[in-house]
Write a protein that holds these residues in place. Structure first.
Motif, PDB file in Angstrom:
ATOM      1  N   UNK A  68       0.681  -1.632   0.090  1.00 50.85           N
ATOM      2  CA  UNK A  68       0.256  -0.219  -0.106  1.00 50.85           C
ATOM      3  C   UNK A  68       1.100   0.774   0.008  1.00 50.85           C
ATOM      4  N   UNK A  69       0.685   1.896  -0.252  1.00 50.85           N
ATOM      5  CA  UNK A  69       0.853   3.424  -0.744  1.00 50.85           C
ATOM      6  C   UNK A  69       0.073   4.512   0.493  1.00 50.85           C
ATOM      7  N   UNK A  70       0.669   5.226   1.008  1.00 50.22           N
ATOM      8  CA  UNK A  70       0.562   6.246   1.739  1.00 50.22           C
ATOM      9  C   UNK A  70       0.094   7.301   1.703  1.00 50.22           C
ATOM     10  N   UNK A  71       0.660   7.636   0.418  1.00 46.48           N
ATOM     11  CA  UNK A  71      -0.545   9.418  -0.545  1.00 46.48           C
ATOM     12  C   UNK A  71      -0.087   9.219  -2.376  1.00 46.48           C
ATOM     13  N   UNK A  72      -1.341   9.121  -2.318  1.00 43.28           N
ATOM     14  CA  UNK A  72      -1.585   8.717  -3.771  1.00 43.28           C
ATOM     15  C   UNK A  72      -0.681   9.149  -4.189  1.00 43.28           C
ATOM     16  N   UNK A  73       0.216   8.931  -5.725  1.00 44.30           N
ATOM     17  CA  UNK A  73       1.454   9.630  -6.632  1.00 44.30           C
ATOM     18  C   UNK A  73       0.964   8.944  -7.779  1.00 44.30           C
ATOM     19  N   UNK A  74      -0.206   9.005  -8.213  1.00 44.62           N
ATOM     20  CA  UNK A  74      -0.424   8.408  -9.870  1.00 44.62           C
ATOM     21  C   UNK A  74      -0.239   8.065 -10.595  1.00 44.62           C
ATOM     22  N   UNK A  75      -0.048   6.721  -9.554  1.00 45.77           N
ATOM     23  CA  UNK A  75      -0.064   5.472 -10.112  1.00 45.77           C
ATOM     24  C   UNK A  75       2.054   5.493  -9.320  1.00 45.77           C
ATOM     25  N   UNK A  76       2.272   5.839 -10.347  1.00 46.78           N
ATOM     26  CA  UNK A  76       4.217   6.006 -10.378  1.00 46.78           C
ATOM     27  C   UNK A  76       4.542   5.548  -9.238  1.00 46.78           C
ATOM     28  N   UNK A  77       4.982   5.644  -7.649  1.00 46.86           N
ATOM     29  CA  UNK A  77       5.333   4.792  -6.427  1.00 46.86           C
ATOM     30  C   UNK A  77       5.089   3.281  -6.623  1.00 46.86           C
ATOM     31  N   UNK A  78       3.750   3.536  -6.898  1.00 49.50           N
ATOM     32  CA  UNK A  78       3.045   1.928  -6.911  1.00 49.50           C
ATOM     33  C   UNK A  78       3.680   1.049  -7.834  1.00 49.50           C
ATOM     34  N   UNK A  79       3.739   1.664  -9.502  1.00 48.87           N
ATOM     35  CA  UNK A  79       4.365   0.656 -10.196  1.00 48.87           C
ATOM     36  C   UNK A  79       5.853   0.412  -9.709  1.00 48.87           C
ATOM     37  N   UNK A  80       6.693   1.793  -9.537  1.00 50.19           N
ATOM     38  CA  UNK A  80       8.376   1.623  -8.880  1.00 50.19           C
ATOM     39  C   UNK A  80       7.618   0.404  -7.671  1.00 50.19           C
ATOM     40  N   UNK A  81       7.139   0.669  -6.756  1.00 51.39           N
ATOM     41  CA  UNK A  81       7.630   0.108  -5.619  1.00 51.39           C
ATOM     42  C   UNK A  81       7.097  -1.930  -6.096  1.00 51.39           C
ATOM     43  N   UNK A  82       6.493  -2.036  -6.903  1.00 51.09           N
ATOM     44  CA  UNK A  82       6.142  -3.362  -7.691  1.00 51.09           C
ATOM     45  C   UNK A  82       7.103  -4.193  -8.204  1.00 51.09           C
ATOM     46  N   UNK A  83       7.925  -3.248  -9.559  1.00 49.59           N
ATOM     47  CA  UNK A  83       8.295  -3.467 -10.360  1.00 49.59           C
ATOM     48  C   UNK A  83      10.125  -3.768  -9.420  1.00 49.59           C
ATOM     49  N   UNK A  84      10.052  -2.740  -8.000  1.00 47.54           N
ATOM     50  CA  UNK A  84      11.583  -3.132  -7.469  1.00 47.54           C
ATOM     51  C   UNK A  84      11.271  -4.756  -6.541  1.00 47.54           C
ATOM     52  N   UNK A  85      10.140  -5.242  -6.558  1.00 43.74           N
ATOM     53  CA  UNK A  85       9.931  -6.401  -6.000  1.00 43.74           C
ATOM     54  C   UNK A  85       9.973  -7.480  -6.245  1.00 43.74           C
ATOM     55  N   UNK A  86      10.213  -7.559  -7.929  1.00 43.96           N
ATOM     56  CA  UNK A  86       9.910  -8.426  -8.571  1.00 43.96           C
ATOM     57  C   UNK A  86      11.142  -8.796  -8.765  1.00 43.96           C
ATOM     58  N   UNK A  87      11.387 -10.530  -8.357  1.00 43.82           N
ATOM     59  CA  UNK A  87      12.824 -11.310  -8.909  1.00 43.82           C
ATOM     60  C   UNK A  87      12.656 -11.952  -9.731  1.00 43.82           C
ATOM     61  N   UNK A  88      11.460 -12.495 -10.095  1.00 45.29           N
ATOM     62  CA  UNK A  88      10.825 -14.281 -10.860  1.00 45.29           C
ATOM     63  C   UNK A  88      11.733 -13.472 -12.303  1.00 45.29           C
TER      64      UNK A  88
END
Length: 694
Positions: A68-88
Motif C-alpha cells: 500500500x501507498x500512504x500518499x497518492x502518486x498517480x500510479x508512479x510510486x506504486x508501479x516502481x515499488x512493485x517492479x523493485x519487488x519482482x525477482x521472478x
C-alpha cells in the motif's frame, strides 16, 4: 520466507477499484499452473475501501503480496515499488479494474516462453467491457489481424519495430521475460505509459508471440487513465501530451534512433491532438508555442520539403486516382472476369434492374449528355467549347473556379446573391451577347421564377444552370446547359453531368491518353537542373498549360449505373419529410423560416446559428455526438467582402444539417434534440468560451 520461489510475478496496480478488485484478484489467484507464482497488489492510497479489501485478501492468501501507498502518486510510486519487488523470471500484469477470463492463461503464455527462448514477449487478444452499456451489445476486442500472406504473421510472430508502429496490445495480456532485476533505465519513472515502455524494453531482446484468443477483459470506465483519450482526444493530449512527447523522446534516445520513424509518428499523434484542441478553443498563442517547441518533429520536415511536395503534385497529376477502386483496375480489358479488389468481388450492379423513375432518367429527360469525373471539369469544357466571352458568377462561390477561368483566359464578373440566396436580377441588364451567366440551386432551391424568365428571354446570353447542390430542384430544364454533381448529393463515387443541346461532342473517353503529365514532368526535371526560372522555361510552362487547359477523364461507369437504379420519387419524399420535421423543431433558426414545406428536394437544412454561439462551437459539439454537419463550404470572394454588408454575417452563421434520403424520422428528432441541448448550454463542451485549458 516462502518454500518455493515464484516463476512469475503478477503486478496489479489499484486505485479506487473497490467494485472490481476482488474479481481481478480472484481471476489471477485461481490460475491453474504447473509452477508457483505470486500476485503483487499495489494500492495507490485509495479512498473507497480498496485498501481494506486487499488487506483482508492478503491475510488469507500466502501468494498475495500487498504494497500500500500512504500518499497518492498517480500510479508512479506504486508501479516502481512493485517492479523493485519482482525477482521472478517472468512478469505479468492485471490492473485492479480488469480481470483474466480463462484459468489457463498464465500456463499457456509462460509455457510458450519456456519452450521458446528466442521470444521475450507474449501477449494475446483482449476483450473490452464498457461500463454503463447494455450487456447484450456485440463484443469488442483489442486484437491484431493475423490474416496475411506472410506465414510469420499468420503464426502471430512479430518484431519490436512492428509493435511500436501499430500498438495493438493491452496491459492485461502481457507476460515478459523479466530483464530489469537490477533496475529500470533512469528515464522510466518520469512517465505514466509504463505498458508501452516495458513492452518495447523487452521486445528488443527477442520476438513477440501473439495468441489470437481472448484471455482477459479490459474494463473501460471513467476512472481509467485512457478513458479521456477515448472520449476527447483533444483534451486528453492537451492535458497529457507533454508527458507523452517527453516519454517517446526519451525512448528514442535510449534506443539510439533505432525506431525513430515509428516514434516520430507517435509524437505527431500527440502534436496533432494538442494543436487541434488549440484551434477548437481559439488559443492561438499556445498553438504557436507548441509548434515552436516541437518544430524538430514536424515543422522542419514541411518547411524543408514544401517546394518538392508542390512540384510533385504538379508534375504527377495522373497519379491521383479519380475512379473508385471497386470500379476496376487501370488497364483492365472489357472482357476480363470480375477481379478481386480489396478482398471482395466487384459489385454486380448490372444484375439489379434499372428504375423507370430513376435519378438518371429525370436528370437527362432524353437530352444529350456528357459525363465528366468532376463537375468543374464539365463546366470548363463547355465554356471552352462555346468560346464564352465573359462569365457572370455568383459572388459566393468556389475560388477554384476562378483559377481555372484564368487558365482558360475567360474573363469573369460577379453578381450578388442576397442575404438568403435570392439574387437580384438587375445585373442581367448589364450582360452582353457572348456572355454566360452561371446560376446555382443554393441548398437545393432553384433560382426564382423571375430570374429564370429574365435569363431565358435575354438574347445572345448563355445560361448555365448549376444544380450541383440539388437533388431535384423541381423545375424543368430551361437553360442552355444544366450541370449535375451526383457525388455531392447522392454519394456516388464521382461525376459531373452536362445536359443540353450539343454537349455529346464533349464526352471524354474512359481511358484518356494525356500527354500533359509527361510534359510537366519533363519541365520539372529541367527546373531541377536549372533552378533559375528564365523566360524560356516560363514561356514553355505557359504554353503547356494553354495546350492542356482542362482536367481529363469521364465519370466512372459505376456512378452512371447507380444513378439509373436510384428511384427519384422515393428520394424526394424522404428529403421533404425530413425538412418538414426539422423545420417544425428548429424553424425559429431556419434560414427560410416561412418554408415549412418545400417544392424542391433538399439535402441539407440551413440553420442560422444564434449570434451568441460561434458556429464552429455548434458544429464541433454536434460532430462529437456523431452528427456530421458542416458550415457553408463555399468561400466568399475576398474582393467583394467589403461591399456585401450583412450578407457576409449571414453566411458566416449558416450551418447545414443533413436531411437527405439516407435519414429517417428518428434521426431527425435526435439531431434536433442535440441542437436544442447545445443551444441551452448542455453540450459535452459546456457553453462557448467556458472550456478550460489545463
Amino acid at each position: 520466507m516462502r518454500k518455493e520461489e515464484p516463476l512469475v510475478s503478477i503486478v496489479m496496480l489499484a486505485y479506487n477499484h473497490a467494485p472490481y478488485i476482488e474479481e481481478a484478484m480472484e481471476s489471477c489467484l485461481s490460475q491453474q499452473t504447473s509452477f508457483p507464482f505470486e500476485l503483487i497488489v499495489c494500492d495507490d492510497a485509495s479512498t473507497d475501501g480498496t485498501t481494506e479489501i486487499v488487506r483482508k485478501w492478503a491475510e488469507k492468501h500466502e501468494s498475495l503480496v500487498f504494497l500500500p501507498q500512504s500518499v497518492n502518486g498517480r500510479g508512479l510510486n506504486s508501479l516502481m515499488d512493485a517492479l523493485r519487488h519482482v525477482r521472478s523470471k517472468y512478469i505479468a500484469f492485471c490492473e485492479g479494474d480488469d480481470f483474466w477470463s480463462v484459468p489457463h492463461k498464465l500456463e499457456k503464455q509462460v509455457r510458450f516462453l519456456e519452450d521458446n527462448p528466442d521470444f521475450s514477449v507474449c501477449c494475446h487478444k483482449v476483450e473490452m467491457k464498457f461500463e454503463h452499456r447494455p450487456g447484450d451489445e456485440k463484443k469488442q476486442y483489442i486484437y491484431k489481424d493475423c490474416s496475411a500472406d506472410d506465414e510469420r504473421i499468420r503464426q502471430g510472430i512479430f518484431y519490436a519495430d512492428e509493435a511500436i508502429a501499430n500498438y495493438y496490445f493491452q496491459t492485461s495480456s502481457f507476460v515478459f521475460r523479466w530483464r530489469f532485476r537490477d533496475g529500470l533505465p533512469p528515464w522510466f519513472r518520469k512517465w505514466m505509459m509504463f505498458d508501452h515502455a516495458l513492452m518495447m524494453l523487452h521486445a528488443v531482446e527477442g520476438k513477440i508471440k501473439y495468441f489470437d484468443e481472448a484471455m482477459s477483459v479490459w474494463r473501460r470506465n471513467e476512472s481509467g487513465y485512457s478513458w479521456l483519450q477515448n472520449v476527447d482526444k483533444g483534451v486528453f493530449f492537451q492535458k497529457e501530451g507533454g508527458g507523452w512527447i517527453c516519454f517517446y523522446e526519451e525512448m528514442d534516445k535510449f534506443f539510439s534512433g533505432r525506431f525513430h520513424l515509428q516514434i516520430r509518428e507517435r509524437i505527431l499523434l500527440a502534436l496533432r491532438g494538442m494543436i487541434a484542441n488549440c484551434l477548437e478553443t481559439g488559443n492561438v498563442r499556445l498553438m504557436r508555442r507548441i509548434a515552436e517547441d516541437h518544430q524538430d518533429w514536424f515543422l522542419e520536415l514541411v518547411k524543408d520539403n514544401a517546394s518538392l511536395f508542390e512540384a510533385a503534385r504538379i508534375a504527377f497529376p495522373e497519379q491521383v486516382v479519380r475512379v473508385p477502386p471497386w470500379a476496376g483496375k487501370p488497364g483492365e480489358t472489357e472482357g476480363s472476369s470480375m477481379p478481386t479488389l480489396g478482398g471482395f468481388m466487384e459489385l454486380g450492379l448490372l444484375d439489379i434492374p434499372e428504375a423507370q423513375d430513376s435519378v438518371w432518367a429525370h436528370w437527362t429527360k432524353g437530352q444529350e449528355v456528357a459525363c465528366f469525373a468532376h463537375p468543374l471539369a464539365a463546366l470548363l469544357a463547355w465554356l471552352y467549347h462555346r468560346r464564352v466571352r465573359r462569365l457572370w458568377l455568383p459572388v459566393v462561390g468556389s475560388r477554384l473556379i476562378k483559377e481555372e477561368l484564368r487558365n482558360l483566359w475567360v474573363p469573369y464578373q460577379f453578381y450578388p446573391v442576397g442575404g438568403d440566396f435570392s439574387p437580384p436580377i438587375d445585373f442581367i441588364a448589364q450582360t452582353q451577347p457572348g456572355d454566360a451567366v452561371l446560376t446555382c440551386s443554393w441548398l437545393g432551391r432553384p433560382p426564382a421564377a423571375e430570374m429564370r424568365r429574365a435569363l431565358a428571354e435575354r438574347d445572345g446570353v448563355l445560361w448555365i444552370d448549376d444544380r450541383s447542390l440539388a437533388l431535384w430542384p423541381g423545375t424543368p430544364h430551361e437553360a442552355d446547359v444544366t450541370l449535375y454533381s451526383p457525388a455531392r448529393v447522392l454519394g456516388v463515387p464521382d461525376g459531373g453531368i452536362l445536359v443540353g443541346e450539343g454537349v455529346t461532342v464533349l464526352q471524354p473517353a474512359h481511358e484518356n491518353e494525356n500527354a500533359f503529365a509527361a510534359k510537366r514532368r519533363e519541365l520539372l526535371l529541367e527546373r531541377f537542373e536549372h533552378p533559375a526560372v528564365d523566360g524560356a522555361l516560363f514561356a514553355r510552362e505557359q504554353a503547356i498549360e494553354l495546350e492542356n487547359p482542362l482536367p481529363g477523364g469521364a465519370m466512372s461507369r459505376l456512378s452512371a449505373s447507380m444513378l439509373a437504379r436510384i428511384p427519384l420519387h422515393d428520394v424526394i419524399v424522404r428529403c421533404r419529410e425530413n425538412w418538414s420535421l426539422l423545420h417544425g423543431l428548429l424553424g425559429d433558426w431556419s434560414l427560410w423560416p416561412e418554408s415549412r414545406t418545400v417544392d424542391f428536394t433538399p439535402s441539407v437544412f440551413p440553420m442560422m446559428v444564434p449570434e451568441t454561439i460561434p458556429p464552429i462551437f455548434l458544429l464541433t459539439a454536434l460532430n462529437r455526438r456523431g452528427i456530421v454537419c458542416s458550415g457553408f463550404d463555399m468561400a466568399l470572394t475576398a474582393k467583394y467582402e467589403g461591399s456585401l454588408g450583412e450578407e457576409v454575417e449571414l453566411l458566416k452563421r449558416l450551418l447545414c444539417l443533413p436531411c437527405d434520403h439516407r435519414y429517417g424520422e428518428e434521426d431527425m428528432r435526435r439531431m434536433a434534440g442535440e441542437v436544442l441541448r447545445i443551444l441551452r448550454g448542455e453540450s459535452d463542451l459546456g457553453r462557448p468560451g467556458t472550456r478550460l485549458m489545463s
